[in-house]
Design a protein around this motif. Sequence first.
Motif, mmCIF file in Angstrom:
data_model
loop_
_atom_site.group_PDB
_atom_site.id
_atom_site.type_symbol
_atom_site.label_atom_id
_atom_site.label_comp_id
_atom_site.label_asym_id
_atom_site.label_seq_id
_atom_site.Cartn_x
_atom_site.Cartn_y
_atom_site.Cartn_z
ATOM 1 N N GLU A 207 0.818 -1.218 0.000
ATOM 2 C CA GLU A 207 0.000 0.000 0.000
ATOM 3 C C GLU A 207 0.847 1.261 0.000
ATOM 4 O O GLU A 207 0.475 2.276 -0.595
ATOM 5 C CB GLU A 207 -0.977 -0.022 1.176
ATOM 6 C CG GLU A 207 -2.009 -1.136 1.021
ATOM 7 C CD GLU A 207 -3.292 -0.897 1.794
ATOM 8 O OE1 GLU A 207 -3.601 0.272 2.119
ATOM 9 O OE2 GLU A 207 -3.993 -1.881 2.058
ATOM 10 N N MET A 208 2.002 1.225 0.643
ATOM 11 C CA MET A 208 2.900 2.365 0.573
ATOM 12 C C MET A 208 3.299 2.644 -0.876
ATOM 13 O O MET A 208 3.303 3.804 -1.323
ATOM 14 C CB MET A 208 4.136 2.100 1.431
ATOM 15 C CG MET A 208 3.844 2.029 2.922
ATOM 16 S SD MET A 208 5.270 1.453 3.897
ATOM 17 C CE MET A 208 6.373 2.869 3.732
ATOM 18 N N ALA A 209 3.581 1.583 -1.622
ATOM 19 C CA ALA A 209 3.950 1.745 -3.036
ATOM 20 C C ALA A 209 2.771 2.239 -3.861
ATOM 21 O O ALA A 209 2.939 3.052 -4.790
ATOM 22 C CB ALA A 209 4.473 0.419 -3.592
ATOM 23 N N MET A 210 1.563 1.789 -3.524
ATOM 24 C CA MET A 210 0.386 2.255 -4.257
ATOM 25 C C MET A 210 0.230 3.763 -4.119
ATOM 26 O O MET A 210 -0.100 4.462 -5.090
ATOM 27 C CB MET A 210 -0.865 1.529 -3.750
ATOM 28 C CG MET A 210 -0.936 0.065 -4.163
ATOM 29 S SD MET A 210 -2.282 -0.852 -3.357
ATOM 30 C CE MET A 210 -3.725 -0.116 -4.124
ATOM 31 N N LEU A 211 0.462 4.291 -2.927
ATOM 32 C CA LEU A 211 0.344 5.729 -2.738
ATOM 33 C C LEU A 211 1.470 6.477 -3.446
ATOM 34 O O LEU A 211 1.229 7.500 -4.106
ATOM 35 C CB LEU A 211 0.337 6.070 -1.240
ATOM 36 C CG LEU A 211 -1.045 6.160 -0.587
ATOM 37 C CD1 LEU A 211 -1.731 4.808 -0.566
ATOM 38 C CD2 LEU A 211 -0.935 6.728 0.823
ATOM 39 N N ASP A 212 2.692 5.979 -3.338
ATOM 40 C CA ASP A 212 3.835 6.714 -3.895
ATOM 41 C C ASP A 212 3.884 6.680 -5.418
ATOM 42 O O ASP A 212 4.411 7.605 -6.037
ATOM 43 C CB ASP A 212 5.136 6.156 -3.319
ATOM 44 C CG ASP A 212 5.406 6.678 -1.906
ATOM 45 O OD1 ASP A 212 4.848 7.734 -1.555
ATOM 46 O OD2 ASP A 212 6.180 6.038 -1.173
ATOM 47 N N THR A 213 3.344 5.617 -6.020
ATOM 48 C CA THR A 213 3.382 5.507 -7.482
ATOM 49 C C THR A 213 2.093 5.954 -8.151
ATOM 50 O O THR A 213 2.073 6.226 -9.358
ATOM 51 C CB THR A 213 3.666 4.056 -7.909
ATOM 52 O OG1 THR A 213 2.577 3.217 -7.493
ATOM 53 C CG2 THR A 213 4.973 3.547 -7.310
ATOM 54 N N GLY A 214 0.995 6.020 -7.376
ATOM 55 C CA GLY A 214 -0.293 6.313 -7.996
ATOM 56 C C GLY A 214 -0.787 5.177 -8.859
ATOM 57 O O GLY A 214 -1.706 5.353 -9.668
ATOM 58 N N HIS A 215 -0.214 3.999 -8.677
ATOM 59 C CA HIS A 215 -0.590 2.832 -9.478
ATOM 60 C C HIS A 215 -1.108 1.735 -8.558
ATOM 61 O O HIS A 215 -0.493 1.463 -7.515
ATOM 62 C CB HIS A 215 0.622 2.312 -10.258
ATOM 63 C CG HIS A 215 0.324 1.089 -11.079
ATOM 64 N ND1 HIS A 215 -0.317 1.167 -12.295
ATOM 65 C CD2 HIS A 215 0.571 -0.235 -10.839
ATOM 66 C CE1 HIS A 215 -0.436 -0.062 -12.782
ATOM 67 N NE2 HIS A 215 0.084 -0.920 -11.916
ATOM 68 N N PRO A 216 -2.224 1.126 -8.876
ATOM 69 C CA PRO A 216 -3.010 1.274 -10.110
ATOM 70 C C PRO A 216 -4.079 2.370 -10.054
ATOM 71 O O PRO A 216 -4.790 2.564 -11.038
ATOM 72 C CB PRO A 216 -3.672 -0.102 -10.253
ATOM 73 C CG PRO A 216 -3.871 -0.564 -8.858
ATOM 74 C CD PRO A 216 -2.692 -0.043 -8.083
ATOM 75 N N TYR A 217 -4.185 3.112 -8.930
ATOM 76 C CA TYR A 217 -5.240 4.123 -8.803
ATOM 77 C C TYR A 217 -4.615 5.473 -8.456
ATOM 78 O O TYR A 217 -3.857 5.589 -7.487
ATOM 79 C CB TYR A 217 -6.241 3.707 -7.718
ATOM 80 C CG TYR A 217 -6.704 2.277 -7.880
ATOM 81 C CD1 TYR A 217 -7.400 1.885 -9.019
ATOM 82 C CD2 TYR A 217 -6.399 1.316 -6.912
ATOM 83 C CE1 TYR A 217 -7.799 0.565 -9.198
ATOM 84 C CE2 TYR A 217 -6.806 -0.003 -7.078
ATOM 85 C CZ TYR A 217 -7.492 -0.372 -8.225
ATOM 86 O OH TYR A 217 -7.877 -1.677 -8.406
ATOM 87 N N PRO A 218 -4.934 6.510 -9.223
ATOM 88 C CA PRO A 218 -4.284 7.818 -9.035
ATOM 89 C C PRO A 218 -4.879 8.614 -7.884
ATOM 90 O O PRO A 218 -5.580 9.605 -8.082
ATOM 91 C CB PRO A 218 -4.527 8.499 -10.387
ATOM 92 C CG PRO A 218 -5.833 7.924 -10.865
ATOM 93 C CD PRO A 218 -5.833 6.484 -10.405
#
Length: 387
Positions: A207-218
């Motif tokens: 989830e940390m990576a999801m926030l930092d990359t905006g992937h898969p949801y911006p």
Amino acid sequence: MNALLLAAERLVGRAPQANTAPPTGVVLALRAPGLVLDAVAGTRSPDGAPMTAATHHDLASVTKIVATTTALIRLVSDRLVGLDEPVRRFVPAFAGGGKDAVTVRDLLLHRGGLWEWWPLYVAARGDRDAALRHAAGLPLRYPPGRERHYSDLGFMLLGQVVEAAAGQRLDAAVRALVTEPLGLAATRYGRPAGDEVATSARGDDVEMAMLDTGHPYPVPHRAADFGRWRRGPISGEPNDGNAHHALGGVSGHAGLFAPPADLVGFATALADHAEHDRLWRPEVVEEFFAPGPDPGQSLGFRRYELAVGAETVTLLGHPGFTGCAVGFVPGRGIALALAGCRLLAAGPPVPTDALWAAARAAAGEVLTSASNHPAPPRDPRTSTRNR
């Protein structure tokens, strides 16, 4: 060695998808008329504790059907919820901006137009009521009722529908409507019922990576916006960030823990749903099980093909992010459960869908063999093997 056990041992030795790492441990459980099989392989924790058939697992999104969808089958059967009623009747905060037309049916079909995911914990800061208000207040991402967009937020709202219709918090409602009537004594929200628990992940890295990359949801947040990340092994509390950090472990989309016996017990009950007609109306169950407008989707349940000999039957069920899945064939007494530690892999983890496909293939092989070569009843002690 039966095909189910062979599949379990292969899964921990080799991932069923290229460029991914296998899970450290899995349990497969298969039930059918005259057939009780459990296969166990590998480990359940970073320190190498063995996986067993008694290990409790974080079910993740399998919660969507074991808890929320099945509770709604009961509430619709009792005429306390209508599938075509607007969600705002039960969740008044879910209104405006196209939301007034969204129905309970739309959310079960993932056609409500909601965002797929949102880190509610960033703003809610551990306040469950605030998190649910935030989920209801988010603008729609898509036009409602037109396309399927799988949504955790939709099932968070359905959890609120259950709460409003049942008049009690979701965990109590699910206990009264689902787990107690079906005899699922070890299935509970927020924490496991036993001490032997599978570690679901090495931390909140995903989830940390999801926030930092905006992937898969911006989403408009970064990992630095939240200060309570888990940076060590996650065991005994929900892996899902919203379920754990924002919703106190109790949500319509995630949060349940169960051992494989309860998971396959649930599937057996749904496969033999006609035997539980004191709990629900048959016509309601049949409506939930029927194909929806989108391939592979019924009301709450996912649809899969299961090859049994020359026949292909429909298996209804659902996968979960942690490596769990469950499925059943209505009217045939066929029930299948998968519980695995895919996120402990020493590399990119194999998707649950790939593990689930391998489990279904193995189950089909076992069922085909059983139908071609009926065998006398086996000693249950020989049906489980640990490794």
